[in-house]
Design a protein around this motif. Structure first.
Motif, PDB file in Angstrom:
ATOM      1  N   SER A  56       0.833  -1.207   0.000  1.00  0.00           N
ATOM      2  CA  SER A  56       0.000   0.000   0.000  1.00  0.00           C
ATOM      3  C   SER A  56       0.864   1.251   0.000  1.00  0.00           C
ATOM      4  N   ASP A  57       1.914   1.248   0.833  1.00  0.00           N
ATOM      5  CA  ASP A  57       2.806   2.411   0.874  1.00  0.00           C
ATOM      6  C   ASP A  57       3.537   2.594  -0.460  1.00  0.00           C
ATOM      7  N   SER A  58       3.971   1.454  -1.025  1.00  0.00           N
ATOM      8  CA  SER A  58       4.692   1.550  -2.304  1.00  0.00           C
ATOM      9  C   SER A  58       3.783   2.070  -3.416  1.00  0.00           C
ATOM     10  N   ILE A  59       2.538   1.573  -3.451  1.00  0.00           N
ATOM     11  CA  ILE A  59       1.588   2.038  -4.466  1.00  0.00           C
ATOM     12  C   ILE A  59       1.286   3.520  -4.269  1.00  0.00           C
ATOM     13  N   ARG A  60       1.133   3.900  -3.009  1.00  0.00           N
ATOM     14  CA  ARG A  60       0.857   5.323  -2.739  1.00  0.00           C
ATOM     15  C   ARG A  60       2.009   6.195  -3.212  1.00  0.00           C
ATOM     16  N   GLN A  61       3.237   5.775  -2.908  1.00  0.00           N
ATOM     17  CA  GLN A  61       4.387   6.559  -3.337  1.00  0.00           C
ATOM     18  C   GLN A  61       4.493   6.608  -4.863  1.00  0.00           C
ATOM     19  N   ALA A  62       4.250   5.452  -5.513  1.00  0.00           N
ATOM     20  CA  ALA A  62       4.303   5.431  -6.977  1.00  0.00           C
ATOM     21  C   ALA A  62       3.222   6.324  -7.568  1.00  0.00           C
ATOM     22  N   ASP A  63       2.040   6.267  -6.987  1.00  0.00           N
ATOM     23  CA  ASP A  63       0.928   7.089  -7.468  1.00  0.00           C
ATOM     24  C   ASP A  63       1.232   8.572  -7.284  1.00  0.00           C
ATOM     25  N   GLU A  64       1.794   8.908  -6.141  1.00  0.00           N
ATOM     26  CA  GLU A  64       2.129  10.315  -5.903  1.00  0.00           C
ATOM     27  C   GLU A  64       3.234  10.784  -6.845  1.00  0.00           C
ATOM     28  N   SER A  65       4.227   9.920  -7.086  1.00  0.00           N
ATOM     29  CA  SER A  65       5.297  10.290  -8.029  1.00  0.00           C
ATOM     30  C   SER A  65       4.739  10.498  -9.433  1.00  0.00           C
ATOM     31  N   LEU A  66       3.851   9.597  -9.850  1.00  0.00           N
ATOM     32  CA  LEU A  66       3.258   9.731 -11.184  1.00  0.00           C
ATOM     33  C   LEU A  66       2.399  10.990 -11.273  1.00  0.00           C
ATOM     34  N   ASN A  67       1.666  11.278 -10.195  1.00  0.00           N
ATOM     35  CA  ASN A  67       0.830  12.493 -10.205  1.00  0.00           C
ATOM     36  C   ASN A  67       1.665  13.750 -10.346  1.00  0.00           C
ATOM     37  N   VAL A  68       2.847  13.738  -9.705  1.00  0.00           N
ATOM     38  CA  VAL A  68       3.735  14.908  -9.840  1.00  0.00           C
ATOM     39  C   VAL A  68       4.141  15.109 -11.297  1.00  0.00           C
ATOM     40  N   MET A  69       4.475  13.987 -11.939  1.00  0.00           N
ATOM     41  CA  MET A  69       4.867  14.082 -13.340  1.00  0.00           C
ATOM     42  C   MET A  69       3.694  14.523 -14.216  1.00  0.00           C
ATOM     43  N   LEU A  70       2.538  13.969 -13.961  1.00  0.00           N
ATOM     44  CA  LEU A  70       1.364  14.335 -14.766  1.00  0.00           C
ATOM     45  C   LEU A  70       0.983  15.790 -14.560  1.00  0.00           C
ATOM     46  N   GLU A  71       1.121  16.275 -13.364  1.00  0.00           N
ATOM     47  CA  GLU A  71       0.840  17.699 -13.119  1.00  0.00           C
ATOM     48  C   GLU A  71       1.813  18.574 -13.891  1.00  0.00           C
ATOM     49  N   GLU A  72       3.058  18.122 -13.912  1.00  0.00           N
ATOM     50  CA  GLU A  72       4.053  18.897 -14.676  1.00  0.00           C
ATOM     51  C   GLU A  72       3.715  18.881 -16.167  1.00  0.00           C
ATOM     52  N   ILE A  73       3.287  17.726 -16.656  1.00  0.00           N
ATOM     53  CA  ILE A  73       2.923  17.643 -18.074  1.00  0.00           C
ATOM     54  C   ILE A  73       1.698  18.502 -18.354  1.00  0.00           C
ATOM     55  N   ASP A  74       0.742  18.501 -17.431  1.00  0.00           N
ATOM     56  CA  ASP A  74      -0.443  19.350 -17.611  1.00  0.00           C
ATOM     57  C   ASP A  74      -0.054  20.824 -17.691  1.00  0.00           C
TER      58      ASP A  74
END
Length: 599
Positions: A56-74
């Motif tokens: 759960s922690d790993s998925i949360r961290q991966a999801d948060e990392s991906l969201n950071v990248m997606l926000e940057e792309i947005d």
């Protein structure tokens, strides 16, 4: 001793040690099994919870990392769609390929797009596609106007009002994030940024076991990412969709059986993208460590159980050592040996107490046996004495009759009277073996006794008897009961005065009981002498004239026969009189057809 002999020895039916050993073994086995099962189940549950927490922690961290990248792309997409001079004007420009103006526009667009993705390794390509067929991009792979006819372009035009996410498959796997380019409220093109799929794989490469599976699904249930190392027994697309739908209502972590195989399914929904990440962890792989732990626990349990068995055997042997010693002593005594070491068992517990009781019993038994041996010897001596003393009563009677006849021939009436009285006394004593006599017989015996004793003194001795009721003469009394009292009255009461003596015997009924009084007019007795006479005090007994066994014997015989309510009571006035009162129950004379009866 072989194994079967040991089993017979520790059999609970045969020995206390066997019962203790079996009890220890059963309790230990139950305890070890219970503890092992509890520890194993606890460790199994702990491993599962730790795996769920870790994933759960790993998925949360991966999801948060991906969201950071997606926000940057947005943000990059926003920069592109809001740039009028470079992007919008170029898309609206009438210049066609291949012209100098078009070349200048392409160069300017390429520099602009390149500047946006420089130093951003997670972006593999950025492109601006106009609906008029103009295509500008930076990065790879190559893109041309054929993109306008792809499903990706249709998806971007339908969902790109804000931002749209599309997974490309084919030549290059990537996640494309697109947005419409609008001018005067009309869509004139689309800006698309491709996120490197290798970056997504690296971000979601969080697997607690090698055969774990990671899936990322978009809002429509389509795969955004799936584990490329998925084994051949991985769930199908439809099963993943079903799990996705169930977890929307059941929670973030559940256990599911898929195609006969148990999995822990952990899910997380991204609030930014709406994507759902599913992690499937096979239980058998997750619990491989617990299986090793289970084996270790089993081995340790067996070792501990064996050690406890040995220890319990030693402890039970130690506990029952004194019991076995006591058993051996009992068997030794059973064989007739009453002499053994008296300090063999020194413990103070129950076994020691039993040992002391047993020793006391053996000592008492030894004393009783010694008493029996002494009694047997005394019995044999008495039999010999009785045998030696067995002179036929008729021989004595004939001898005394001869003395009486000679006294009569020689004119000695006193000798004749004494001999006759002695003959009657002996006939009463030797001729009647019963323990009881009637009052009449007992009084006759006393009269014969006085007729003999009166010749011993110079002054006459008068005997007076008073009978309240003649029926009392037929009551039964103990044999030789009155003679000791009369003897004490004559010898110790009247004799020392050297004067005419009087012995009064009264027989009467008192409260339905028989009373007999023997009174003399002698010198009387003191209270101390009364105690000595009845055995109440043994002090100076040998020096007292009342220390003979006669009166005491009569009292004890009456008490022993009839109880403490009866016996001899003494009354006296020193210098005047002494009275012995006998209290007895009224007992009828025993006949042939009836038993004696208390009146």
């Amino acid at each position: 001793m072989n194994f079967s002999a040991i089993l017979r020895w520790i059999s609970p039916k045969r020995s206390i040690q066997g019962k203790i050993f079996i009890a220890f073994s059963v309790v230990t086995l139950v305890s070890i099994v219970s503890i092992t099962v509890i520890v194993y189940m606890s460790m199994r549950e702990t491993i599962s919870l730790n795996a769920i927490t870790s994933v759960s922690d790993s998925i949360r961290q991966a999801d948060e990392s991906l969201n950071v990248m997606l926000e940057e792309i947005d943000r990059l997409n926003t920069v592109v769609v809001t740039n009028k001079n470079t992007v919008i004007d170029t898309l609206l420009s009438p210049h066609e390929e291949i012209s100098y103006e078009w070349f200048q526009e392409e160069k300017r667009m390429d520099e602009f797009l390149s500047s946006l993705i420089d130093y951003k390794a997670y972006i593999s390509r950025i492109a601006v596609v106009g609906l008029n067929g103009k295509v500008f991009f930076s990065g790879g792979p190559w893109m041309d106007r054929t993109v306008l006819e792809t499903s990706m372009m249709d998806y971007m035009l339908q969902n790109g009002s804000r931002h749209a996410y599309f997974k490309q498959t084919g030549v290059s796997d990537a996640i494309t994030i697109g947005r419409e380019v609008r001018y005067n409220r009309e869509t004139i093109g689309v800006v698309m940024v491709d996120m490197s799929y290798a970056f997504i794989q690296k971000t979601y490469g969080v697997k607690p076991t090698t055969d774990s599976m990671i899936y990322v699904l978009d809002k429509d249930g389509r795969f955004v990412y799936e584990n490329h190392s998925t084994p051949h027994y991985a769930p199908s697309y439809q099963e993943i969709r079903t799990i996705h739908q169930e977890l929307e209502s059941n929670g973030e972590a559940v256990r599911q059986v898929i195609e006969g195989k148990e999995y822990i399914v952990v899910s997380r929904n991204s609030s930014y993208t709406g994507w759902t990440t599913l992690a499937l962890i096979p239980m058998d792989s997750l619990l491989t460590e617990s299986a090793r732990l289970r084996k270790l626990l089993a081995e340790v349990s067996v070792i501990v159980f064996v050690v406890v068995l040995i220890a319990s055997f030693q402890v039970s042997s130690r506990i029952t050592l004194n019991i076995r010693k006591l058993k051996s002593l009992m068997m030794f005594v059973k064989d007739g040996n009453l002499t053994f070491p008296k300090k063999e068992i020194k413990s103070e517990d129950e076994t020691g107490q039993l040992y002391h009781v047993f020793v006391s019993m053996v000592e008492e038994l030894e004393r009783l046996l010694e008493g029996i041996r002494f009694s047997e010897k005394a019995k044999r001596d008495a039999e010999m004495t009785a045998l030696q003393a067995q002179i036929h009563p008729h021989f004595l009677y004939n001898s005394l009759n001869t003395i009486k006849y000679l006294a009569k021939l020689n004119g000695a009436p006193n000798i004749e009277e004494v001999s006759g009285s002695l003959i009657e006394l002996m006939r009463s004593v030797l001729g009647n073996s019963s323990e009881f006599l009637t009052v009449r017989e007992e009084l006759a015996y006393v009269e014969h006794y006085i007729s003999i004793m009166k010749y011993r003194y110079t002054e006459p001795i008068q005997l007076i008897t008073e009978i309240e009721d003649d029926s009392l003469l037929e009551c039964q009394v103990l044999k030789l009961m009155l003679q000791p009292l009369v003897e004490n009255a004559i010898i110790h009461g009247i004799g020392p005065f050297a004067q005419e003596g009087l012995v009064l015997i009264r027989v009467f009924d008192a409260d339905s009981h028989l009373r007999i009084e023997v009174m003399d007019n002698g010198k009387g007795i003191t209270e101390q002498q009364k105690g000595s006479l009845l055995g109440e005090s043994d002090k100076k007994a040998k020096s007292s004239r009342f220390s003979g066994m006669g009166v005491r014997n009569v009292h004890e015989r009456i008490v022993g026969m009839y109880g403490d309510a009866y016996g001899v009571h003494l009354y006296s006035e020193p210098g005047l009189y002494t009275k012995a009162e006998i209290r007895l129950p009224k007992v009828q004379k025993r006949t042939e057809n009836t038993e004696q009866e208390v009146i």
